[in-house]
Enzyme design. Structure first.
Site, PDB file in Angstrom:
ATOM      1  N   GLY A 141       0.836  -1.210   0.000  1.00  0.00           N
ATOM      2  CA  GLY A 141       0.000   0.000   0.000  1.00  0.00           C
ATOM      3  C   GLY A 141       0.858   1.241   0.000  1.00  0.00           C
ATOM      4  O   GLY A 141       1.136   1.821   1.057  1.00  0.00           O
ATOM      5  N   MET A 176       0.654   7.451   3.256  1.00  0.00           N
ATOM      6  CA  MET A 176       1.237   6.951   4.506  1.00  0.00           C
ATOM      7  C   MET A 176       2.278   5.875   4.232  1.00  0.00           C
ATOM      8  O   MET A 176       3.359   5.868   4.830  1.00  0.00           O
ATOM      9  CB  MET A 176       0.136   6.397   5.413  1.00  0.00           C
ATOM     10  N   LYS A 184      -6.419   1.213   2.330  1.00  0.00           N
ATOM     11  CA  LYS A 184      -7.679   1.791   2.803  1.00  0.00           C
ATOM     12  C   LYS A 184      -8.365   0.807   3.754  1.00  0.00           C
ATOM     13  O   LYS A 184      -8.402  -0.401   3.475  1.00  0.00           O
ATOM     14  CB  LYS A 184      -8.551   2.050   1.566  1.00  0.00           C
ATOM     15  N   ALA A 185      -8.905   1.332   4.845  1.00  0.00           N
ATOM     16  CA  ALA A 185      -9.568   0.454   5.823  1.00  0.00           C
ATOM     17  C   ALA A 185     -10.824  -0.155   5.205  1.00  0.00           C
ATOM     18  O   ALA A 185     -11.419   0.413   4.297  1.00  0.00           O
ATOM     19  CB  ALA A 185      -9.925   1.258   7.061  1.00  0.00           C
ATOM     20  N   SER A 208      -0.506   7.517  13.685  1.00  0.00           N
ATOM     21  CA  SER A 208      -1.017   8.882  13.560  1.00  0.00           C
ATOM     22  C   SER A 208       0.106   9.871  13.287  1.00  0.00           C
ATOM     23  O   SER A 208       1.227   9.696  13.747  1.00  0.00           O
ATOM     24  CB  SER A 208      -1.729   9.303  14.843  1.00  0.00           C
ATOM     25  N   LYS A 227      -6.395   4.223  18.694  1.00  0.00           N
ATOM     26  CA  LYS A 227      -6.235   5.133  17.547  1.00  0.00           C
ATOM     27  C   LYS A 227      -7.575   5.785  17.198  1.00  0.00           C
ATOM     28  O   LYS A 227      -7.638   6.964  16.875  1.00  0.00           O
ATOM     29  CB  LYS A 227      -5.668   4.369  16.339  1.00  0.00           C
ATOM     30  N   HIS A 239      -8.175   8.428  19.660  1.00  0.00           N
ATOM     31  CA  HIS A 239      -7.272   9.539  19.305  1.00  0.00           C
ATOM     32  C   HIS A 239      -7.941  10.413  18.235  1.00  0.00           C
ATOM     33  O   HIS A 239      -7.963  11.636  18.333  1.00  0.00           O
ATOM     34  CB  HIS A 239      -5.938   8.984  18.790  1.00  0.00           C
ATOM     35  N   ASN A 240      -8.495   9.778  17.217  1.00  0.00           N
ATOM     36  CA  ASN A 240      -9.120  10.553  16.140  1.00  0.00           C
ATOM     37  C   ASN A 240     -10.384  11.257  16.630  1.00  0.00           C
ATOM     38  O   ASN A 240     -10.659  12.390  16.229  1.00  0.00           O
ATOM     39  CB  ASN A 240      -9.451   9.642  14.956  1.00  0.00           C
ATOM     40  N   GLU A 290      -9.240  14.159  18.393  1.00  0.00           N
ATOM     41  CA  GLU A 290      -8.755  15.122  17.377  1.00  0.00           C
ATOM     42  C   GLU A 290      -9.939  15.929  16.811  1.00  0.00           C
ATOM     43  O   GLU A 290      -9.847  17.152  16.661  1.00  0.00           O
ATOM     44  CB  GLU A 290      -8.057  14.321  16.278  1.00  0.00           C
ATOM     45  N   ARG A 308     -19.643  18.683  12.205  1.00  0.00           N
ATOM     46  CA  ARG A 308     -19.156  18.504  10.821  1.00  0.00           C
ATOM     47  C   ARG A 308     -20.332  18.200   9.896  1.00  0.00           C
ATOM     48  O   ARG A 308     -20.377  18.673   8.759  1.00  0.00           O
ATOM     49  CB  ARG A 308     -18.126  17.379  10.749  1.00  0.00           C
TER      50      ARG A 308
HETATM   51  P1  NBP Z   1      -4.130   6.501   0.218  1.00  0.00           P
HETATM   52  O1  NBP Z   1      -5.502   6.813  -0.191  1.00  0.00           O
HETATM   53  O2  NBP Z   1      -3.039   7.471  -0.080  1.00  0.00           O
HETATM   54  O3  NBP Z   1      -3.713   5.082  -0.383  1.00  0.00           O
HETATM   55  C1  NBP Z   1      -4.559   3.992  -0.265  1.00  0.00           C
HETATM   56  C2  NBP Z   1      -3.789   2.722  -0.582  1.00  0.00           C
HETATM   57  O4  NBP Z   1      -4.700   1.623  -0.459  1.00  0.00           O
HETATM   58  C3  NBP Z   1      -3.232   2.689  -1.992  1.00  0.00           C
HETATM   59  O5  NBP Z   1      -1.977   2.092  -1.947  1.00  0.00           O
HETATM   60  C4  NBP Z   1      -4.247   1.817  -2.725  1.00  0.00           C
HETATM   61  O6  NBP Z   1      -3.717   1.130  -3.823  1.00  0.00           O
HETATM   62  C5  NBP Z   1      -4.577   0.837  -1.635  1.00  0.00           C
HETATM   63  N1  NBP Z   1      -5.794   0.071  -1.894  1.00  0.00           N
HETATM   64  C6  NBP Z   1      -7.076   0.463  -1.982  1.00  0.00           C
HETATM   65 BR1  NBP Z   1      -7.652   2.191  -1.907  1.00  0.00          BR
HETATM   66  N2  NBP Z   1      -7.927  -0.547  -2.207  1.00  0.00           N
HETATM   67  C7  NBP Z   1      -7.145  -1.640  -2.269  1.00  0.00           C
HETATM   68  C8  NBP Z   1      -7.426  -2.987  -2.464  1.00  0.00           C
HETATM   69  N3  NBP Z   1      -8.681  -3.434  -2.605  1.00  0.00           N
HETATM   70  N4  NBP Z   1      -6.395  -3.850  -2.491  1.00  0.00           N
HETATM   71  C9  NBP Z   1      -5.136  -3.413  -2.335  1.00  0.00           C
HETATM   72  N5  NBP Z   1      -4.804  -2.118  -2.100  1.00  0.00           N
HETATM   73  C10 NBP Z   1      -5.799  -1.243  -2.078  1.00  0.00           C
HETATM   74  O7  NBP Z   1      -4.188   6.151   1.729  1.00  0.00           O
HETATM   75  P2  NBP Z   1      -3.301   6.681   2.950  1.00  0.00           P
HETATM   76  O8  NBP Z   1      -3.685   8.071   3.252  1.00  0.00           O
HETATM   77  O9  NBP Z   1      -1.872   6.338   2.751  1.00  0.00           O
HETATM   78  O10 NBP Z   1      -3.890   5.753   4.119  1.00  0.00           O
HETATM   79  C11 NBP Z   1      -3.607   4.377   4.258  1.00  0.00           C
HETATM   80  C12 NBP Z   1      -4.224   3.923   5.559  1.00  0.00           C
HETATM   81  O11 NBP Z   1      -3.669   4.692   6.626  1.00  0.00           O
HETATM   82  C13 NBP Z   1      -5.735   4.135   5.632  1.00  0.00           C
HETATM   83  O12 NBP Z   1      -6.317   3.130   6.403  1.00  0.00           O
HETATM   84  C14 NBP Z   1      -5.863   5.467   6.331  1.00  0.00           C
HETATM   85  O13 NBP Z   1      -7.111   5.622   6.985  1.00  0.00           O
HETATM   86  C15 NBP Z   1      -4.718   5.377   7.325  1.00  0.00           C
HETATM   87  N6  NBP Z   1      -4.198   6.664   7.804  1.00  0.00           N
HETATM   88  C16 NBP Z   1      -4.089   7.734   6.979  1.00  0.00           C
HETATM   89  C17 NBP Z   1      -3.561   8.939   7.488  1.00  0.00           C
HETATM   90  C18 NBP Z   1      -3.383  10.142   6.600  1.00  0.00           C
HETATM   91  O14 NBP Z   1      -3.078  11.218   7.134  1.00  0.00           O
HETATM   92  N7  NBP Z   1      -3.510  10.029   5.290  1.00  0.00           N
HETATM   93  C19 NBP Z   1      -3.158   9.008   8.819  1.00  0.00           C
HETATM   94  C20 NBP Z   1      -3.266   7.885   9.616  1.00  0.00           C
HETATM   95  C21 NBP Z   1      -3.778   6.717   9.106  1.00  0.00           C
HETATM   96  P3  NBP Z   1      -3.862   1.709  -5.313  1.00  0.00           P
HETATM   97  O15 NBP Z   1      -2.711   2.637  -5.507  1.00  0.00           O
HETATM   98  O16 NBP Z   1      -3.799   0.507  -6.163  1.00  0.00           O
HETATM   99  O17 NBP Z   1      -5.190   2.416  -5.389  1.00  0.00           O
END
Ligand code: NBP
Length: 492
Positions: free
Chosen positions: A21, A25, A88-89, A141, A196, A199-200, A203, A301
């Protein structure tokens, strides 16, 4: 992807960890791991992302290995294999686990670092552990910058799996000002993702309280953006010092290049959300935890998102007459005291929620330790978290944060100012749902007598739900109406 950094180049050496992924992040966590000396194999569903990453941010970093299939990723790893998911969750996590499973052996470890719902994590952990695999649900986080420079990390799941990855996670985590890593094992099953989630939720509240304070400054005190920016910057030097206050000052200082106006004025007042705040409020409802301000922040929100409807309503629903608008004797210092007291009461709700969840799920959460985990790296990092740690060190059995001597003195001392702010907001028609709900929480918590006696009477009247008496043990039912008179009150 360069050949020198390819899978073939490391066969036999074995990467310390694999990461699936490469979103915002994932990419930054990989760079963080590599900077800390770990060899990381990476894979992404859309494989062009792997190529772009290897040719871009990972270029020249020779301990990152790009893989173009799950099989290739797994074969690049040392055993027992450690594989972190940053996808993605939701169903994506289940899908990736299903793809991985055929290539894994007993003892291998899957680490879900996304924002998964803790109940999903508990389910996945149980299912995989039954197959001999090990599972960790790890809250991360700090956003993009935290992932790169050191996030706050909240691990839960198999202790044994934690021990196998503890040095890596601890090395890449943020460090509190005291030097301690913002990463510690929290408990089995979904404990890490629960913390976590809270935490959110916290936040959301923190941001809502700051936003209401800004709105009050602007609408009721009539301050301009520059004055507000200076005030927030000044507040960031004292007990309110926090990442969110700091960035608020910076945001208010930003000018829109296109119009020359304050950037904040060019942004639509419609807040987005991804669901973790809502989960926190839902879990509070499920556990029977009194966390009204956590829910208010989510509702606020939702209300902001209904902008078109609000704008239409604005023409039809008048508020206080303009001549009644004014400072109402509220000073900037009152506002600061109100914000701090409301924040303390909101955090008290978050910690209460974790206390109840810990009991319900048998996690034995270390509440003071959690405050320390949030001290660095994450969005709610703040000086006052140290005070929370101290409060639980003073009394690990503390019933409620606001009973700790330090917090009690702040809230009790600040309540007059806080009441002035909430009253002035009501009089001037400025919505402050979080500031006022937090005050209602304080006023409810400090009252021995609440009006629930009347609610119990109503419940018994219409539904024979029974009630307790103040002068005798047991449960009673009254036949409330016979020709309009109370005729009997009987133990049940
Ligand atoms: P992004 O939206 O930047 O990236 C999502 C990733 O999930 C991509 O690599 C995407 O692959 C992959 N993905 C998806 Br969507 N569906 C998939 C599937 N069915 N099979 C395999 N891979 C899949 O996310 P991010 O912001 O890096 O967040 C990643 C996780 O961390 C999430 O759970 C998010 O809630 C959590 N998080 C985010 C933050 C933040 O500030 N952004 C902070 C803390 C936690 P692809 O490239 O092929 O679409």
């Amino acid at each position: 992807m360069t050949e020198s950094a390819g899978v073939g180049a490391v066969a036999g050496a074995g990467a310390h960890i694999g990461l699936i992924g490469l979103g915002v992040m994932g990419q930054n966590l990989v760079l963080n791991m590599a900077r800390n000396g770990y060899r990381v194999a990476v894979f992404n569903r859309t494989t062009s992302v792997v190529q772009d990453f290897m040719a871009g941010p990972a270029r020249g970093v020779d301990n990152i290995i790009g893989a173009t299939s799950i099989e290739q990723l797994v074969s690049a790893l040392a055993t027992p294999r450690r594989i972190m998911l940053m996808v993605k969750a939701g169903s994506a996590v289940d899908a990736v686990i299903a793809q991985l499973e055929p290539y894994l052996n007993a003892g291998d470890i899957i680490i879900d670092g996304g924002n998964s719902l803790f109940k999903d994590t508990a389910r996945r952990a149980a299912a995989l552990e039954a197959k001999g695999l090990r599972y960790l649900g790890v809250g991360v986080s700090g956003g993009e910058e935290g992932a790169l420079k050191g996030p706050s990390i909240m691990p839960g799941g198999s202790r044994d799996a934690w021990e196998a990855v503890s040095s890596l996670l601890t090395d890449i985590a943020a460090k509190a000002p005291s030097g301690e890593p913002c990463c510690a094992y929290l408990g089995p099953g979904g404990a890490g993702h629960f913390v976590k989630m809270v935490h959110n939720g916290v936040e959301y509240v923190d941001m809502q309280l700051i936003a209401e304070t800004y709105f009050f400054m602007r609408e009721t005190l009539g301050m301009d953006v520059r004055q507000m920016q200076q005030l927030f910057a000044q507040w960031n030097q004292g007990e309110l010092e926090s990442y969110l206050i700091e960035i608020t000052a910076e945001i208010l200082g930003k000018t829109d290049a296109a119009t020359g106006k304050p950037m904040v004025d060019m942004i639509m007042d419609r807040a987005g959300q991804k669901g973790t705040g809502k989960w926190t409020a839902q879990e509070a409802l499920d556990l029977g935890a009194a966390a009204p301000t956590m829910a208010e922040a989510v509702f606020a929100r939702a209300m902001s998102a209904a902008r078109d409807e609000r704008c239409a309503a604005a023409a039809q629903l008048p508020g206080p007459k303009p001549e009644s608008v004014g400072g109402h004797g509220v000073s900037a210092d009152d506002l600061k005291q109100a914000l701090y007291a409301a924040k303390i009461c909101a955090y008290a709700q978050g910690f209460e929620l974790m206390k109840l969840a810990s009991r319900e799920y048998g996690w034995e959460l270390d509440l003071g330790g959690i405050a320390l985990l949030w001290r660095g790296g994450c969005i709610i990092r703040a000086q006052f978290l140290e005070r929370i740690k101290e409060a639980y060190t003073r009394n690990p059995q503390l019933d409620n944060l606001i009973l700790d001597p330090y917090f009690r003195q702040v809230v009790v001392g600040g309540q007059e100012a806080w009441r002035r702010v909430v009253a002035a907001a009501a009089q001037t028609g400025i919505p402050v749902p979080a500031l006022s709900s937090s005050l209602a929480y304080y006023d409810s918590y400090r009252r021995c007598q609440l009006p629930a006696n009347l609610i119990q009477a109503q419940r018994d009247y219409f539904g024979a739900h029974t009630y307790e008496r103040v002068d005798a043990p047991g449960w009673f039912h009254t036949d409330w109406l016979v020709d309009g008179d109370v005729v009997s009150s009987e133990p049940v």
